[in-house]
Design a protein around this motif. Structure first.
Motif, PDB file in Angstrom:
ATOM      1  N   LEU A 153       0.823  -1.204   0.000  1.00 48.43           N
ATOM      2  CA  LEU A 153       0.000   0.000   0.000  1.00 48.43           C
ATOM      3  C   LEU A 153       0.866   1.267   0.000  1.00 48.43           C
ATOM      4  CD1 LEU A 153      -2.869  -0.954   2.477  1.00 48.43           C
ATOM      5  CD2 LEU A 153      -3.016  -0.662   0.021  1.00 48.43           C
ATOM      6  N   LEU A 154       1.928   1.222   0.744  1.00 47.15           N
ATOM      7  CA  LEU A 154       2.816   2.392   0.811  1.00 47.15           C
ATOM      8  C   LEU A 154       3.492   2.641  -0.527  1.00 47.15           C
ATOM      9  CD1 LEU A 154       4.522   2.063   4.319  1.00 47.15           C
ATOM     10  CD2 LEU A 154       2.916   3.779   3.568  1.00 47.15           C
ATOM     11  N   LYS A 155       3.734   1.567  -1.289  1.00 46.02           N
ATOM     12  CA  LYS A 155       4.368   1.730  -2.578  1.00 46.02           C
ATOM     13  C   LYS A 155       3.411   2.350  -3.590  1.00 46.02           C
ATOM     14  CE  LYS A 155       7.835  -1.779  -2.105  1.00 46.02           C
ATOM     15  NZ  LYS A 155       8.368  -3.045  -2.513  1.00 46.02           N
ATOM     16  N   GLN A 156       2.162   2.196  -3.375  1.00 40.49           N
ATOM     17  CA  GLN A 156       1.183   2.776  -4.287  1.00 40.49           C
ATOM     18  C   GLN A 156       1.028   4.284  -4.081  1.00 40.49           C
ATOM     19  OE1 GLN A 156      -2.458   0.685  -3.670  1.00 40.49           O
ATOM     20  NE2 GLN A 156      -1.788  -1.109  -4.825  1.00 40.49           N
ATOM     21  N   LEU A 157       1.426   4.772  -2.948  1.00 38.07           N
ATOM     22  CA  LEU A 157       1.286   6.211  -2.666  1.00 38.07           C
ATOM     23  C   LEU A 157       2.316   7.016  -3.456  1.00 38.07           C
ATOM     24  CD1 LEU A 157       0.824   6.316   1.209  1.00 38.07           C
ATOM     25  CD2 LEU A 157      -0.898   6.711  -0.520  1.00 38.07           C
ATOM     26  N   ASP A 158       1.865   8.195  -3.891  1.00 42.91           N
ATOM     27  CA  ASP A 158       2.787   9.120  -4.536  1.00 42.91           C
ATOM     28  C   ASP A 158       3.721   9.695  -3.470  1.00 42.91           C
ATOM     29  OD1 ASP A 158       1.706   8.822  -7.064  1.00 42.91           O
ATOM     30  OD2 ASP A 158       0.241  10.435  -6.766  1.00 42.91           O
ATOM     31  N   PRO A 159       4.903  10.123  -3.909  1.00 42.91           N
ATOM     32  CA  PRO A 159       5.811  10.690  -2.906  1.00 42.91           C
ATOM     33  C   PRO A 159       5.209  11.958  -2.281  1.00 42.91           C
ATOM     34  CG  PRO A 159       6.777  10.805  -5.106  1.00 42.91           C
ATOM     35  CD  PRO A 159       5.461  10.125  -5.234  1.00 42.91           C
ATOM     36  N   ILE A 160       5.549  12.198  -1.059  1.00 44.80           N
ATOM     37  CA  ILE A 160       5.037  13.366  -0.327  1.00 44.80           C
ATOM     38  C   ILE A 160       5.702  14.623  -0.888  1.00 44.80           C
ATOM     39  CG2 ILE A 160       4.946  14.509   1.913  1.00 44.80           C
ATOM     40  CD1 ILE A 160       4.913  11.765   3.198  1.00 44.80           C
ATOM     41  N   ILE A 161       4.855  15.621  -1.210  1.00 42.16           N
ATOM     42  CA  ILE A 161       5.364  16.909  -1.699  1.00 42.16           C
ATOM     43  C   ILE A 161       5.549  17.811  -0.485  1.00 42.16           C
ATOM     44  CG2 ILE A 161       4.888  18.901  -3.146  1.00 42.16           C
ATOM     45  CD1 ILE A 161       3.122  17.060  -4.847  1.00 42.16           C
ATOM     46  N   GLU A 162       6.785  18.170  -0.282  1.00 44.79           N
ATOM     47  CA  GLU A 162       7.069  19.017   0.881  1.00 44.79           C
ATOM     48  C   GLU A 162       6.816  20.478   0.517  1.00 44.79           C
ATOM     49  OE1 GLU A 162      10.861  18.376   2.648  1.00 44.79           O
ATOM     50  OE2 GLU A 162      10.702  16.199   2.480  1.00 44.79           O
ATOM     51  N   PRO A 163       6.289  21.227   1.446  1.00 41.81           N
ATOM     52  CA  PRO A 163       6.043  22.647   1.153  1.00 41.81           C
ATOM     53  C   PRO A 163       7.366  23.404   1.013  1.00 41.81           C
ATOM     54  CG  PRO A 163       5.614  22.190   3.461  1.00 41.81           C
ATOM     55  CD  PRO A 163       5.917  20.868   2.801  1.00 41.81           C
ATOM     56  N   VAL A 164       7.278  24.544   0.331  1.00 41.36           N
ATOM     57  CA  VAL A 164       8.453  25.388   0.155  1.00 41.36           C
ATOM     58  C   VAL A 164       8.888  25.878   1.533  1.00 41.36           C
ATOM     59  CG1 VAL A 164       9.316  27.506  -0.920  1.00 41.36           C
ATOM     60  CG2 VAL A 164       7.638  26.092  -2.108  1.00 41.36           C
ATOM     61  N   ALA A 165      10.184  25.904   1.730  1.00 41.03           N
ATOM     62  CA  ALA A 165      10.697  26.348   3.027  1.00 41.03           C
ATOM     63  C   ALA A 165      10.301  27.802   3.279  1.00 41.03           C
ATOM     64  CB  ALA A 165      12.209  26.208   3.066  1.00 41.03           C
ATOM     65  N   ILE A 166       9.902  28.084   4.471  1.00 42.24           N
ATOM     66  CA  ILE A 166       9.481  29.426   4.847  1.00 42.24           C
ATOM     67  C   ILE A 166      10.715  30.247   5.207  1.00 42.24           C
ATOM     68  CG2 ILE A 166       8.173  30.779   6.502  1.00 42.24           C
ATOM     69  CD1 ILE A 166       6.264  28.420   6.737  1.00 42.24           C
ATOM     70  N   ASN A 167      10.858  31.432   4.567  1.00 44.71           N
ATOM     71  CA  ASN A 167      11.956  32.338   4.884  1.00 44.71           C
ATOM     72  C   ASN A 167      11.525  33.169   6.093  1.00 44.71           C
ATOM     73  OD1 ASN A 167      13.946  34.248   5.017  1.00 44.71           O
ATOM     74  ND2 ASN A 167      13.941  34.684   2.827  1.00 44.71           N
ATOM     75  N   PRO A 168      12.251  33.057   7.187  1.00 42.82           N
ATOM     76  CA  PRO A 168      11.826  33.783   8.386  1.00 42.82           C
ATOM     77  C   PRO A 168      12.061  35.298   8.268  1.00 42.82           C
ATOM     78  CG  PRO A 168      13.894  32.666   8.784  1.00 42.82           C
ATOM     79  CD  PRO A 168      13.425  32.241   7.434  1.00 42.82           C
ATOM     80  N   TYR A 169      12.750  35.721   7.217  1.00 50.03           N
ATOM     81  CA  TYR A 169      13.085  37.146   7.111  1.00 50.03           C
ATOM     82  C   TYR A 169      12.237  37.882   6.079  1.00 50.03           C
ATOM     83  CZ  TYR A 169      17.067  35.391   9.646  1.00 50.03           C
ATOM     84  OH  TYR A 169      17.853  34.777  10.571  1.00 50.03           O
ATOM     85  N   TRP A 170      11.514  37.135   5.231  1.00 42.11           N
ATOM     86  CA  TRP A 170      10.759  37.795   4.184  1.00 42.11           C
ATOM     87  C   TRP A 170       9.490  37.041   3.912  1.00 42.11           C
ATOM     88  CZ3 TRP A 170      12.096  42.429   2.711  1.00 42.11           C
ATOM     89  CH2 TRP A 170      11.451  42.999   1.621  1.00 42.11           C
ATOM     90  N   PRO A 171       8.426  37.676   3.736  1.00 40.67           N
ATOM     91  CA  PRO A 171       8.103  39.095   3.742  1.00 40.67           C
ATOM     92  C   PRO A 171       8.044  39.625   5.178  1.00 40.67           C
ATOM     93  CG  PRO A 171       6.081  37.882   3.355  1.00 40.67           C
ATOM     94  CD  PRO A 171       7.210  36.879   3.436  1.00 40.67           C
ATOM     95  N   LEU A 172       8.374  40.870   5.287  1.00 40.19           N
ATOM     96  CA  LEU A 172       8.403  41.491   6.607  1.00 40.19           C
ATOM     97  C   LEU A 172       6.998  41.836   7.074  1.00 40.19           C
ATOM     98  CD1 LEU A 172      11.377  43.953   6.114  1.00 40.19           C
ATOM     99  CD2 LEU A 172      11.425  41.747   7.241  1.00 40.19           C
TER     100      LEU A 172
END
Length: 160
Positions: free
Chosen positions: A6-25
């Protein structure tokens, strides 16, 4: 079915874009930056204004130095007539620089002293006027210190 199939049937997990702690202000940072720019602009304007005022008033300092030099020369070699004439010439030069030269250059005698009195309010130096006028009369024996101090006061405090 087992779990690994079952795990092989799952698509790979799409990780969210890393959050820049400095921008936007946050909006507060924009306000702080604007405030700093306004303060810097105000400081710049104050400095420029002070520089212009100093440049406009530089002639006063130069005239005072020349008056002091003439006074020192007088103390070394007392020539009252020369002191009064050079101080009067210096006053005329300062007046021409501070005011409209066409209206000041031709002044002499009573009109000259009326101009000096008018441009230095709250100061009435009859003694200095008498000294300046007495240089044309025989027996010039008045102490020119009053004239010298009047000249210093006029150079420092005349309204231009």
């Amino acid at each position: 079915m087992d779990n690994s199939a079952l795990l092989k049937q799952l698509d790979p997990i799409i990780e969210p874009v890393a959050i820049n702690p400095y921008w936007p202000l946050a909006p507060g940072w924009y306000l702080l930056a604007l405030g700093i720019l306004l303060v810097l602009f105000a400081i710049h304007r104050l400095i420029k204004k002070r520089q212009r005022r100093i440049a406009r008033q530089a002639y006063r300092q130069q005239a005072r130095q020349q008056l002091e030099r003439q006074w020192q020369l007088y103390q070394q070699q007392p020539d009252k007539l020369h002191l009064v004439e050079t101080c009067n010439q210096l006053l005329k030069q300062v007046a021409i620089q501070a005011y409209d030269s066409s209206s000041v250059a031709g002044l002499q005698g009573e009109s000259w002293w009326a101009f000096l009195q008018q441009s230095l309010p709250n100061e009435n130096s009859q003694e200095a006027k008498e000294i300046e006028q007495s240089r044309y009369q025989p027996g010039f024996n008045t102490d020119p210190a009053a004239f010298y101090y009047y000249c210093i006061k006029w150079v420092e405090h005349h309204e231009s």
